[in-house]
Design a protein around this motif. Structure first.
Motif, PDB file in Angstrom:
ATOM      1  N   HIS A 251      45.564  55.730  53.956  1.00  0.00           N
ATOM      2  CA  HIS A 251      44.873  56.477  52.915  1.00  0.00           C
ATOM      3  C   HIS A 251      45.869  57.236  52.038  1.00  0.00           C
ATOM      4  O   HIS A 251      45.680  57.380  50.829  1.00  0.00           O
ATOM      5  N   LEU A 252      46.926  57.762  52.649  1.00  0.00           N
ATOM      6  CA  LEU A 252      47.955  58.462  51.881  1.00  0.00           C
ATOM      7  C   LEU A 252      48.650  57.512  50.920  1.00  0.00           C
ATOM      8  O   LEU A 252      48.975  57.891  49.782  1.00  0.00           O
ATOM      9  N   VAL A 253      48.902  56.288  51.349  1.00  0.00           N
ATOM     10  CA  VAL A 253      49.506  55.293  50.462  1.00  0.00           C
ATOM     11  C   VAL A 253      48.571  54.986  49.295  1.00  0.00           C
ATOM     12  O   VAL A 253      48.997  54.895  48.134  1.00  0.00           O
ATOM     13  N   ALA A 422      49.237  48.072  37.271  1.00  0.00           N
ATOM     14  CA  ALA A 422      49.096  47.144  38.396  1.00  0.00           C
ATOM     15  C   ALA A 422      49.194  47.881  39.731  1.00  0.00           C
ATOM     16  O   ALA A 422      48.534  47.498  40.710  1.00  0.00           O
ATOM     17  N   LEU A 423      50.000  48.946  39.793  1.00  0.00           N
ATOM     18  CA  LEU A 423      50.101  49.731  41.025  1.00  0.00           C
ATOM     19  C   LEU A 423      48.769  50.415  41.351  1.00  0.00           C
ATOM     20  O   LEU A 423      48.382  50.516  42.522  1.00  0.00           O
ATOM     21  N   THR A 424      48.079  50.875  40.324  1.00  0.00           N
ATOM     22  CA  THR A 424      46.755  51.476  40.550  1.00  0.00           C
ATOM     23  C   THR A 424      45.785  50.433  41.096  1.00  0.00           C
ATOM     24  O   THR A 424      45.018  50.710  42.032  1.00  0.00           O
ATOM     25  N   LEU A 425      45.806  49.235  40.553  1.00  0.00           N
ATOM     26  CA  LEU A 425      44.926  48.166  41.041  1.00  0.00           C
ATOM     27  C   LEU A 425      45.285  47.782  42.475  1.00  0.00           C
ATOM     28  O   LEU A 425      44.397  47.477  43.287  1.00  0.00           O
ATOM     29  N   ALA A 429      42.863  47.850  45.840  1.00  0.00           N
ATOM     30  CA  ALA A 429      42.730  46.717  46.758  1.00  0.00           C
ATOM     31  C   ALA A 429      42.974  47.165  48.193  1.00  0.00           C
ATOM     32  O   ALA A 429      42.263  46.740  49.120  1.00  0.00           O
ATOM     33  N   LEU A 430      43.969  48.013  48.392  1.00  0.00           N
ATOM     34  CA  LEU A 430      44.249  48.543  49.731  1.00  0.00           C
ATOM     35  C   LEU A 430      43.084  49.395  50.228  1.00  0.00           C
ATOM     36  O   LEU A 430      42.722  49.356  51.405  1.00  0.00           O
ATOM     37  N   ALA A 431      42.507  50.193  49.331  1.00  0.00           N
ATOM     38  CA  ALA A 431      41.376  51.036  49.715  1.00  0.00           C
ATOM     39  C   ALA A 431      40.188  50.187  50.154  1.00  0.00           C
ATOM     40  O   ALA A 431      39.506  50.492  51.125  1.00  0.00           O
ATOM     41  N   ARG A 432      39.975  49.121  49.427  1.00  0.00           N
ATOM     42  CA  ARG A 432      38.846  48.240  49.767  1.00  0.00           C
ATOM     43  C   ARG A 432      39.069  47.563  51.106  1.00  0.00           C
ATOM     44  O   ARG A 432      38.153  47.470  51.938  1.00  0.00           O
ATOM     45  N   SER A 433      40.300  47.097  51.344  1.00  0.00           N
ATOM     46  CA  SER A 433      40.577  46.391  52.594  1.00  0.00           C
ATOM     47  C   SER A 433      40.531  47.318  53.799  1.00  0.00           C
ATOM     48  O   SER A 433      40.269  46.894  54.917  1.00  0.00           O
TER      49      SER A 433
END
Length: 458
Positions: A251-253, A422-425, A429-433
């Protein structure tokens, strides 16, 4: 032990009072912080770095501007630790006091002509103090409002902290847009000090308002539970940043990366573009500052609208939409600036901030607040957000200026902005996974510390 009312059970008037108090404080905090950004682009070069060439002086000024962003994570972590252990309110009062005093001090500083090399040193010291105060300001305001707001309006209420940043830039840049119309020798002689000294009045008003904020019910309940557990909890587990690193590293990432697009795009428009228009394209400072004022003014209305939209469709779709729009829009943005036509310049800046930037700003606050639990929410937001601001936000004017000078054009800057979107996207993607929005099957459940969970709406 009686249960403290949750945010959903509070009187709507109490919620609105907290939103207003936090937002007004943020206006003043960021008026102070934004003021230096505008002055960096327009006057600090010749006043504090006169021995440098025009480009070198601007770079030196932006370098000092960036210093505050490097101390922001440290200031944010220290203050947020207190905020998570002692309370949100005392930190909000401290940050506004520190930043207000530092900004007034800038207006009293002697310039290079008076004290020589000590002038930039003193400027650097005040900038460091501003950075320490700003490091915890946003996280504190967002955390406080999020812990009062009901879930179905959290995006809307927390977006006012971001909209307040726009109001702050309007005030600070508006001040300089007026000053830019007076003769340059008067501006560089004494008039540049006026907006810094004037901050004392609005700082005093904000301090009074912040002193009347009540502690959030979620924090009060969490503190009671933590105190009950103190005898059985290790020292390391009591430290909020350690708790966040152990329990929510992914979550921090996500929190760290999600602000990349908005931080770079924001400081590109409201700080770098002033210097680019004035020093590279030869556009008058008045046109440049008016463009920033209109652009930031548009965000005051647009950010809450996007915040409300995030309550309806989710935080991630709105945040992603803003990043995608910004990546697509940045090439035509510079083409419009290069026309050197005042109307097109103002239009370009307004679209950039009123659409792409406002979409990201309107959804980010609720997105971040819903990533973390009450007992370390303040610290986790400050840690993840301020590290990103340090690396990308404060350095953007410097990086963009250097890239333009390297190739005699803005196209490397365009690539830089697109990569950051792109870093925000990637963060989304990480949040969704990691299924951040599904950590609670029951939105009424309590955290392990006994505090009411903020159900994620990612």
């Amino acid at each position: 032990m009686a249960r403290t009312p949750s945010s959903a059970e509070l009187d709507p008037k109490a919620i609105r009072r907290v939103v207003v108090a936090s937002s007004i404080g943020t206006v003043i905090e960021w008026y102070d912080f934004a003021l230096y950004g505008v002055a960096s682009a327009l006057v600090f070069g010749p006043l504090f770095f006169p021995s440098q060439s025009s480009v070198a002086g601007t770079l030196a000024s932006f370098a000092v501007f960036a210093v505050a962003f490097f101390v922001r994570p440290l200031g944010g972590l220290i203050a947020a630790h207190v905020g998570d252990r002692v309370g949100r309110k005392p930190v909000l009062v401290f940050t506004i006091t520190l930043m207000g005093a530092a900004t007034v001090a800038v207006g009293l500083l002697p310039t290079y002509d008076v004290v020589g090399g000590w002038a930039p040193v003193l400027l650097l010291i005040t900038r460091i103090l501003q950075g320490i105060g700003a490091g915890a300001e946003f996280a504190g305001a967002v955390t406080t409002v999020a812990e009062y707001a009901p879930e179905d309006r959290r995006g809307f209420y927390t977006s006012f902290a971001q909209a307040s940043v726009g109001a702050a830039f309007v005030l600070s840049t508006g001040f300089f847009s007026i000053l830019a119309t007076i003769p340059e020798h008067i501006l560089l002689g004494w008039a540049w000090r006026i907006p810094f000294l004037a901050s004392f009045v609005i700082f005093a008003v904000a301090l009074f308002i912040r002193s009347r904020i009540e502690e959030t019910p979620d924090f009060v309940q969490a503190r009671e539970t933590i105190r009950a557990q103190e005898g059985t909890t290790s020292t390391a587990r009591k430290i909020p940043v350690v708790q966040a690193l152990r329990e929510r590293p992914r979550h921090l990432v996500v929190g760290l990366l999600c602000g990349s697009g908005l931080n770079v795009a924001g400081y590109l428009v409201n700080t770098f573009s002033l210097s680019y228009l004035k020093n590279t394209l030869g556009v008058s400072a008045t046109v440049a500052t008016v463009g920033v004022v209109v652009a930031m003014a548009s965000s005051i209305v647009a950010v809450p609208l996007f915040g409300r939209l995030s309550d309806r469709v989710g935080r991630a779709p709105v945040l992603a939409g803003g990043a995608i729009f910004t990546a697509c829009y940045i090439p035509p943005y510079f083409l419009l600036l290069q026309t050197e036509q005042p109307v097109l310049i103002v239009l370009a800046m307004t679209i950039a901030y009123g659409v792409g930037q406002s979409a990201m700003l309107g959804s980010q606050s609720a997105f971040l607040s819903e990533l973390f639990e009450t007992r370390y929410r303040f610290t986790a937001i400050a840690f993840s957000r301020e590290l990103n601001v340090m690396v990308l936000g404060g350095t953007t004017p410097f990086i963009a200026t250097a890239l333009v000078a390297a190739v005699d054009g803005p196209w490397l800057v365009v690539g830089f902005v697109i990569v950051c979107q792109a870093l925000t996207l990637l963060a989304l993607a990480l949040a969704r996974s990691s299924r951040t929005h599904a950590e609670r099957a029951d939105s009424g459940a309590l955290d392990g510390d006994g505090s009411t969970a903020l159900t994620s709406h990612a």
